[in-house]
Enzyme design. Structure first.
Site, PDB file in Angstrom:
ATOM      1  N   ILE A  13      -2.990  10.598  13.613  1.00 50.94           N
ATOM      2  CA  ILE A  13      -3.978  10.838  12.799  1.00 50.94           C
ATOM      3  C   ILE A  13      -3.866  12.508  12.404  1.00 50.94           C
ATOM      4  CG2 ILE A  13      -6.382  10.737  12.119  1.00 50.94           C
ATOM      5  CD1 ILE A  13      -6.500   8.424  14.263  1.00 50.94           C
ATOM      6  N   ASP A  34      -1.153  22.089  19.399  1.00 51.01           N
ATOM      7  CA  ASP A  34      -0.488  20.845  19.818  1.00 51.01           C
ATOM      8  C   ASP A  34       0.208  20.740  21.176  1.00 51.01           C
ATOM      9  OD1 ASP A  34      -0.380  17.402  18.411  1.00 51.01           O
ATOM     10  OD2 ASP A  34       0.821  17.903  20.177  1.00 51.01           O
ATOM     11  N   ASP A  60      -1.840  23.950  25.068  1.00 53.26           N
ATOM     12  CA  ASP A  60      -2.846  22.913  25.620  1.00 53.26           C
ATOM     13  C   ASP A  60      -4.110  23.174  25.340  1.00 53.26           C
ATOM     14  OD1 ASP A  60      -4.252  21.382  27.521  1.00 53.26           O
ATOM     15  OD2 ASP A  60      -2.396  21.554  28.836  1.00 53.26           O
ATOM     16  N   ALA A  84      -5.926  14.284  22.162  1.00 50.73           N
ATOM     17  CA  ALA A  84      -6.430  13.192  23.053  1.00 50.73           C
ATOM     18  C   ALA A  84      -5.276  12.455  23.724  1.00 50.73           C
ATOM     19  CB  ALA A  84      -7.362  12.384  22.518  1.00 50.73           C
ATOM     20  N   THR A 101      -7.625  15.595  29.645  1.00 48.50           N
ATOM     21  CA  THR A 101      -7.465  16.264  28.295  1.00 48.50           C
ATOM     22  C   THR A 101      -8.698  15.654  27.377  1.00 48.50           C
ATOM     23  OG1 THR A 101      -4.911  15.610  28.204  1.00 48.50           O
ATOM     24  CG2 THR A 101      -6.083  15.541  26.115  1.00 48.50           C
ATOM     25  N   THR A 126     -14.239   7.675  18.565  1.00 49.33           N
ATOM     26  CA  THR A 126     -13.651   6.303  18.224  1.00 49.33           C
ATOM     27  C   THR A 126     -14.922   5.279  18.332  1.00 49.33           C
ATOM     28  OG1 THR A 126     -12.449   4.451  19.405  1.00 49.33           O
ATOM     29  CG2 THR A 126     -13.020   6.330  20.780  1.00 49.33           C
ATOM     30  N   ASP A 127     -14.726   4.102  17.771  1.00 46.76           N
ATOM     31  CA  ASP A 127     -15.701   3.312  17.903  1.00 46.76           C
ATOM     32  C   ASP A 127     -15.708   2.487  19.101  1.00 46.76           C
ATOM     33  OD1 ASP A 127     -13.367   1.743  17.561  1.00 46.76           O
ATOM     34  OD2 ASP A 127     -14.133   0.311  16.181  1.00 46.76           O
ATOM     35  N   GLU A 128     -14.693   2.831  19.961  1.00 49.09           N
ATOM     36  CA  GLU A 128     -14.476   2.242  21.211  1.00 49.09           C
ATOM     37  C   GLU A 128     -15.569   2.546  22.257  1.00 49.09           C
ATOM     38  OE1 GLU A 128     -10.495   1.456  22.631  1.00 49.09           O
ATOM     39  OE2 GLU A 128      -9.715   1.360  20.513  1.00 49.09           O
ATOM     40  N   LYS A 155     -13.762   9.224  26.150  1.00 49.30           N
ATOM     41  CA  LYS A 155     -14.100   9.643  24.771  1.00 49.30           C
ATOM     42  C   LYS A 155     -15.753   9.604  24.677  1.00 49.30           C
ATOM     43  CE  LYS A 155     -11.691  10.286  21.535  1.00 49.30           C
ATOM     44  NZ  LYS A 155     -11.148  11.587  21.287  1.00 49.30           N
ATOM     45  N   ASN A 180      -9.978   1.175  14.383  1.00 49.16           N
ATOM     46  CA  ASN A 180      -8.495   1.175  14.563  1.00 49.16           C
ATOM     47  C   ASN A 180      -7.901   1.578  13.335  1.00 49.16           C
ATOM     48  OD1 ASN A 180      -9.487  -0.715  16.848  1.00 49.16           O
ATOM     49  ND2 ASN A 180      -7.162  -0.648  17.158  1.00 49.16           N
ATOM     50  N   GLY A 276      -9.869  -6.298  31.021  1.00 53.92           N
ATOM     51  CA  GLY A 276     -11.187  -5.885  30.379  1.00 53.92           C
ATOM     52  C   GLY A 276     -11.273  -5.732  28.953  1.00 53.92           C
TER      53      GLY A 276
HETATM   54  P1  NAD Z   1      -1.990  10.346  19.190  1.00 50.48           P
HETATM   55  O1  NAD Z   1      -1.962   9.918  20.632  1.00 50.48           O
HETATM   56  O2  NAD Z   1      -1.140   9.838  18.191  1.00 50.48           O
HETATM   57  O3  NAD Z   1      -1.768  11.928  19.182  1.00 50.48           O
HETATM   58  C1  NAD Z   1      -2.397  12.861  20.061  1.00 50.48           C
HETATM   59  C2  NAD Z   1      -1.942  14.153  19.731  1.00 50.48           C
HETATM   60  O4  NAD Z   1      -2.656  15.257  20.660  1.00 50.48           O
HETATM   61  C3  NAD Z   1      -0.534  14.292  20.283  1.00 50.48           C
HETATM   62  O5  NAD Z   1       0.096  15.062  19.233  1.00 50.48           O
HETATM   63  C4  NAD Z   1      -0.547  14.868  21.502  1.00 50.48           C
HETATM   64  O6  NAD Z   1       0.616  15.848  21.717  1.00 50.48           O
HETATM   65  C5  NAD Z   1      -1.723  15.783  21.282  1.00 50.48           C
HETATM   66  N1  NAD Z   1      -2.272  16.209  22.688  1.00 50.48           N
HETATM   67  C6  NAD Z   1      -2.360  15.383  23.733  1.00 50.48           C
HETATM   68  N2  NAD Z   1      -2.901  16.272  24.722  1.00 50.48           N
HETATM   69  C7  NAD Z   1      -3.130  17.404  24.534  1.00 50.48           C
HETATM   70  C8  NAD Z   1      -3.615  18.873  24.772  1.00 50.48           C
HETATM   71  N3  NAD Z   1      -3.925  18.762  26.214  1.00 50.48           N
HETATM   72  N4  NAD Z   1      -3.565  19.738  24.323  1.00 50.48           N
HETATM   73  C9  NAD Z   1      -2.949  19.723  22.821  1.00 50.48           C
HETATM   74  N5  NAD Z   1      -2.339  18.676  22.105  1.00 50.48           N
HETATM   75  C10 NAD Z   1      -2.536  17.604  22.973  1.00 50.48           C
HETATM   76  O7  NAD Z   1      -3.560   9.845  18.881  1.00 50.48           O
HETATM   77  P2  NAD Z   1      -3.959   9.475  17.540  1.00 50.48           P
HETATM   78  O8  NAD Z   1      -3.874   7.919  17.290  1.00 50.48           O
HETATM   79  O9  NAD Z   1      -3.740  10.668  16.505  1.00 50.48           O
HETATM   80  O10 NAD Z   1      -5.745   9.739  17.860  1.00 50.48           O
HETATM   81  C11 NAD Z   1      -6.094  11.086  17.268  1.00 50.48           C
HETATM   82  C12 NAD Z   1      -7.646  11.190  17.922  1.00 50.48           C
HETATM   83  O11 NAD Z   1      -8.375   9.787  17.110  1.00 50.48           O
HETATM   84  C13 NAD Z   1      -7.853  10.934  19.306  1.00 50.48           C
HETATM   85  O12 NAD Z   1      -8.857  11.683  19.709  1.00 50.48           O
HETATM   86  C14 NAD Z   1      -8.280   9.469  19.368  1.00 50.48           C
HETATM   87  O13 NAD Z   1      -9.195   9.221  20.472  1.00 50.48           O
HETATM   88  C15 NAD Z   1      -9.051   9.251  18.043  1.00 50.48           C
HETATM   89  N6  NAD Z   1      -9.128   7.792  17.322  1.00 50.48           N
HETATM   90  C16 NAD Z   1      -7.773   7.175  17.186  1.00 50.48           C
HETATM   91  C17 NAD Z   1      -7.980   5.875  16.511  1.00 50.48           C
HETATM   92  C18 NAD Z   1      -6.472   5.178  16.317  1.00 50.48           C
HETATM   93  O14 NAD Z   1      -6.792   4.144  16.055  1.00 50.48           O
HETATM   94  N7  NAD Z   1      -5.447   5.646  16.654  1.00 50.48           N
HETATM   95  C19 NAD Z   1      -9.177   5.467  16.042  1.00 50.48           C
HETATM   96  C20 NAD Z   1     -10.315   6.224  16.250  1.00 50.48           C
HETATM   97  C21 NAD Z   1     -10.226   7.347  16.896  1.00 50.48           C
HETATM   98  P1  TYD Z   2      -3.997  -1.217  20.334  1.00 54.80           P
HETATM   99  O1  TYD Z   2      -3.272  -0.921  18.911  1.00 54.80           O
HETATM  100  O2  TYD Z   2      -3.739  -0.826  21.498  1.00 54.80           O
HETATM  101  O3  TYD Z   2      -5.786  -0.352  19.878  1.00 54.80           O
HETATM  102  P2  TYD Z   2      -6.974  -0.752  20.880  1.00 54.80           P
HETATM  103  O4  TYD Z   2      -6.767  -1.271  21.989  1.00 54.80           O
HETATM  104  O5  TYD Z   2      -7.464   0.940  20.875  1.00 54.80           O
HETATM  105  O6  TYD Z   2      -7.869  -1.388  19.849  1.00 54.80           O
HETATM  106  O7  TYD Z   2      -4.470  -2.605  20.247  1.00 54.80           O
HETATM  107  C1  TYD Z   2      -4.791  -3.519  19.134  1.00 54.80           C
HETATM  108  C2  TYD Z   2      -5.253  -4.851  19.381  1.00 54.80           C
HETATM  109  O8  TYD Z   2      -3.666  -5.458  19.694  1.00 54.80           O
HETATM  110  C3  TYD Z   2      -5.803  -4.905  20.824  1.00 54.80           C
HETATM  111  O9  TYD Z   2      -6.686  -6.035  20.726  1.00 54.80           O
HETATM  112  C4  TYD Z   2      -4.858  -5.161  21.882  1.00 54.80           C
HETATM  113  C5  TYD Z   2      -3.901  -5.873  20.898  1.00 54.80           C
HETATM  114  N1  TYD Z   2      -2.312  -5.705  21.413  1.00 54.80           N
HETATM  115  C6  TYD Z   2      -1.530  -6.674  21.545  1.00 54.80           C
HETATM  116  O10 TYD Z   2      -1.858  -7.972  21.425  1.00 54.80           O
HETATM  117  N2  TYD Z   2      -0.191  -6.526  21.947  1.00 54.80           N
HETATM  118  C7  TYD Z   2       0.206  -5.320  22.101  1.00 54.80           C
HETATM  119  O11 TYD Z   2       1.441  -5.079  22.398  1.00 54.80           O
HETATM  120  C8  TYD Z   2      -0.437  -4.270  21.815  1.00 54.80           C
HETATM  121  C9  TYD Z   2       0.003  -2.716  22.085  1.00 54.80           C
HETATM  122  C10 TYD Z   2      -1.860  -4.244  21.506  1.00 54.80           C
END
Ligand code: NAD
Ligand code: TYD
Length: 337
Positions: A13, A34, A60, A84, A101, A126-128, A155, A180, A276
């Site tokens: 993101i 990063d 970091d 994160a 982190t 996150t909504d989680e 989070k 998501n 869970g």
């Molecule tokens: P990602 O895992 O793709 O990217 C995380 C980035 O953070 C990476 O580039 C990593 O190198 C960097 N990072 C990790 N530890 C670090 C540290 N100690 N110092 C500096 N950089 C560090 O994650 P994402 O999916 O892009 O998510 C980004 C943010 O959005 C997160 O905070 C996550 O909780 C939140 N979020 C994600 C989703 C989703 O669907 N992916 C949804 C809602 C919120």
């Molecule tokens: P994920 O992309 O890991 O996001 P989150 O757990 O943060 O919602 O998973 C999305 C949904 O897909 C979740 O219900 C778990 C499911 N899932 C699978 O069924 N198979 C997989 O291999 C993965 C990674 C996730």
């Protein structure tokens, strides 16, 4: 000129956000800090490395001296904290790094944001943090925090710290809680790119449990536009839910991917469930829509097609991220499941 420190801007993101800001907001300096963990990838920022308003620093968020220096040297006025550990399954294997982190890292940034009297601290949450829903209802900003996984607990802890810094010392902050995301540059540990990658290689698609878990999918670009609105238009101290109003079961999403790629549904394998596992997420985004006039730009059907097309035309990117370490991760997580 607006001057922002983006943390975690080489991840999924964060990189989409950096790309959007540098493309659409000419009057903004972006400093991207990063650590480049397994999830950080400079290929996500290809084409932007030499942009005049862009600085990349590998480091970091726990390194207070470095963060302080970046804030001073670049006269930063806001931090947008994406950095994160972000994967629920990994948090169930090794929760410690999530606390380091996501909680201690955020605390480090908060102390500096407060000390340097920054205009704004945006926490990407996150909504989680709200836990899981039954068959009906949606998360609102008033839903009690009730995280179920070590990831979401870390989070939620960070969110509480951000709020406490605002309450105790007047830190000007916002928290965004998005559902998501899917889209370009997502690492294939998350469900959608993992299923696309497996389908392309004619490998089994591992669906956890009955596959009837529901997620409310949002195209990543739309998450980024929402964050920009919060950064530039929201009153401090406000929390915003962000979602796509796109509830789908995992089986529905996997079915769509298979049909788009013209692959057989026989590739689907139901595997042992995640411990869970949250049953359903659904987001009420009416606050950000009403207060800031934000709305998603694409439907799920358009967004998922764009995403699949992107993975098809960016085979080199995909090949690089699924080589080496990823193979070991995949085996440890999915063999014998
Ligand atoms: P990602 O895992 O793709 O990217 C995380 C980035 O953070 C990476 O580039 C990593 O190198 C960097 N990072 C990790 N530890 C670090 C540290 N100690 N110092 C500096 N950089 C560090 O994650 P994402 O999916 O892009 O998510 C980004 C943010 O959005 C997160 O905070 C996550 O909780 C939140 N979020 C994600 C989703 C989703 O669907 N992916 C949804 C809602 C919120
Ligand atoms: P994920 O992309 O890991 O996001 P989150 O757990 O943060 O919602 O998973 C999305 C949904 O897909 C979740 O219900 C778990 C499911 N899932 C699978 O069924 N198979 C997989 O291999 C993965 C990674 C996730």
């Amino acid at each position: 000129m607006r001057r922002i420190l983006v943390t975690g801007g080489a991840g999924f993101i964060g990189a989409n956000f950096v790309r959007m800001v540098l493309s659409e907001q000419p009057d903004t300096l972006v400093v991207n800090l990063d650590k480049l963990t397994y999830a950080g990838n400079l290929e996500n920022l290809a084409g932007f490395t030499d942009h005049p308003n862009y600085v990349f620093v590998r480091g970091d968020i726990l390194d207070a001296k470095l963060v302080e220096k970046l804030v001073t040297d670049h006269q930063i006025d806001a931090i947008v904290n994406f950095a994160a550990e972000s994967h629920v399954d990994r948090s169930l294997v090794d929760p410690g790094i999530f606390i380091e982190t996501n909680v201690n890292g955020t605390l480090t940034l908060l102390k500096i944001a407060l000390g340097k009297k920054l205009e704004r601290f945006i926490q990407i949450s996150t909504d989680e943090v709200y836990g899981s829903l039954g068959d009906t209802g949606k998360f609102t900003e008033e839903t009690p925090i009730s995280p179920n996984s070590p990831y979401s607990a870390s989070k939620a802890a960070a969110d509480h710290l951000v709020r406490a810094f605002g309450h105790s010392w007047g830190l000007r902050y916002n928290i965004t809680r998005c559902s998501n995301n899917y889209g370009e540059y997502q690492f294939p540990e998350k469900m959608i790119p993992l299923m696309i990658n497996n389908a392309l290689g004619d490998k089994a698609l591992p669906v956890y449990g009955d596959g009837l878990y529901v997620r409310d999918w949002l195209y990543v670009y739309d998450h980024c536009t929402a964050i920009w609105k919060v950064l530039t238009e929201a009153a401090p101290g406000e929390i915003f839910n962000i979602g796509g109003n796109n509830e789908k079961t995992n089986l529905e999403v996997v079915g769509l991917i298979l049909s788009r790629l013209q692959k057989r549904t026989a590739l689907i394998r139901h595997v042992t469930d995640r411990p869970g596992h949250d049953r359903r997420y659904a987001i009420d985004s009416s606050k950000i829509m009403r207060q800031l006039g934000w709305k998603p730009s694409v439907t799920f059907e358009i967004g998922i097609n764009k995403t699949i097309d992107w993975y098809l035309t960016n085979e080199t990117w995909l090949r690089h991220v699924v080589s080496g370490q990823y193979q070991q991760y995949y085996e440890s997580m999915y063999d014998n499941r």
